[in-house]
Design a protein around this motif. Structure first.
Motif, short mmCIF file in Angstrom:
data_model
loop_
_atom_site.label_atom_id
_atom_site.label_comp_id
_atom_site.label_asym_id
_atom_site.label_seq_id
_atom_site.Cartn_x
_atom_site.Cartn_y
_atom_site.Cartn_z
N UNK A 174 -1.39 -46.99 -9.32
CA UNK A 174 -2.72 -46.43 -9.00
C UNK A 174 -2.65 -44.95 -8.63
N UNK A 175 -1.63 -44.56 -7.90
CA UNK A 175 -1.51 -43.18 -7.43
C UNK A 175 -1.30 -42.16 -8.56
N UNK A 176 -0.85 -42.62 -9.74
CA UNK A 176 -0.55 -41.70 -10.84
C UNK A 176 -1.65 -41.66 -11.91
N UNK A 177 -2.74 -42.37 -11.70
CA UNK A 177 -3.81 -42.43 -12.70
C UNK A 177 -4.37 -41.04 -12.99
N UNK A 178 -4.69 -40.28 -11.97
CA UNK A 178 -5.28 -38.95 -12.18
C UNK A 178 -4.32 -38.01 -12.88
N UNK A 179 -3.03 -38.15 -12.63
CA UNK A 179 -2.04 -37.32 -13.30
C UNK A 179 -2.04 -37.59 -14.80
N UNK A 180 -2.12 -38.86 -15.18
CA UNK A 180 -2.16 -39.22 -16.61
C UNK A 180 -3.45 -38.72 -17.24
N UNK A 181 -4.57 -38.88 -16.55
CA UNK A 181 -5.84 -38.41 -17.08
C UNK A 181 -5.82 -36.88 -17.26
N UNK A 182 -5.19 -36.16 -16.35
CA UNK A 182 -5.08 -34.71 -16.48
C UNK A 182 -4.29 -34.32 -17.73
N UNK A 183 -3.22 -35.06 -18.02
CA UNK A 183 -2.43 -34.79 -19.23
C UNK A 183 -3.28 -35.05 -20.47
N UNK A 184 -4.00 -36.16 -20.48
CA UNK A 184 -4.87 -36.47 -21.62
C UNK A 184 -5.91 -35.38 -21.80
N UNK A 185 -6.52 -34.96 -20.70
CA UNK A 185 -7.55 -33.92 -20.75
C UNK A 185 -6.99 -32.61 -21.32
N UNK A 186 -5.77 -32.24 -20.94
CA UNK A 186 -5.20 -30.97 -21.39
C UNK A 186 -4.85 -30.98 -22.88
N UNK A 187 -4.52 -32.13 -23.42
CA UNK A 187 -4.12 -32.21 -24.84
C UNK A 187 -5.31 -32.50 -25.75
N UNK A 188 -6.21 -33.35 -25.33
CA UNK A 188 -7.28 -33.86 -26.21
C UNK A 188 -8.59 -33.12 -25.97
N UNK A 189 -8.60 -31.84 -26.30
CA UNK A 189 -9.81 -31.05 -26.13
C UNK A 189 -10.77 -31.30 -27.29
N UNK A 190 -12.06 -31.22 -27.01
CA UNK A 190 -13.04 -31.37 -28.08
C UNK A 190 -13.12 -30.09 -28.90
N UNK A 191 -13.45 -30.25 -30.15
CA UNK A 191 -13.58 -29.12 -31.06
C UNK A 191 -14.59 -29.50 -32.15
N UNK A 192 -15.00 -28.53 -32.92
CA UNK A 192 -15.96 -28.79 -33.98
C UNK A 192 -15.22 -29.01 -35.29
N UNK A 193 -15.74 -29.93 -36.09
CA UNK A 193 -15.17 -30.23 -37.40
C UNK A 193 -16.29 -30.38 -38.42
N UNK A 194 -15.93 -30.29 -39.68
CA UNK A 194 -16.90 -30.44 -40.77
C UNK A 194 -16.55 -31.71 -41.54
N UNK A 195 -17.55 -32.56 -41.76
CA UNK A 195 -17.38 -33.75 -42.59
C UNK A 195 -18.51 -33.77 -43.61
#
Length: 109
Positions: free
Chosen positions: A50-71
């Motif tokens: 439980x104590x490490x949940x926020x640390x994992x979420x911070x890593x996910x947040x730093x790598x998985x940024x939103x961006x625009x794409x064309x489809x």
């Protein structure tokens, strides 16, 4: 004990897996398909204290940024003369959908 389920875009999966394993987190990767864009996604299962949940979420947040794409449109629209022409649209891609669940029992054999 918590279970983090993170659904991310395939393009972000390798970098995120590397970042999480470098920090010592165990991750299970599942190949999944999104419903909206019908594009490949990756679902990660991460069992963590439980104590490490926020640390994992911070890593996910730093790598998985939103961006625009064309489809191209999944369903083409009708043009004059009965010809169907798909057209490009701009969508937001990336980011992550994260679920944090309580775990009643954790056994590693």
């Amino acid at each position: 004990m918590k279970l983090i389920i993170a659904i991310i875009q395939d393009d972000d999966s390798l970098e995120l897996l590397n970042s999480l394993t470098e920090e010592g987190y165990s991750v299970t990767k599942l190949a999944t398909t999104g419903g909206f864009l019908k594009a490949g996604n990756t679902t990660l299962l991460i069992g963590i204290e439980k104590a490490k949940v926020e640390s994992v979420i911070d890593i996910i947040r730093s790598v998985c940024e939103t961006r625009k794409g064309i489809i191209t449109t999944p369903t083409p629209i009708a043009e004059q003369g009965g010809i169907y022409m798909p057209y490009p649209i701009e969508v937001q891609v990336g980011g992550a959908t994260i679920f944090v669940l309580d775990v009643d029992k954790f056994i590693k054999i």
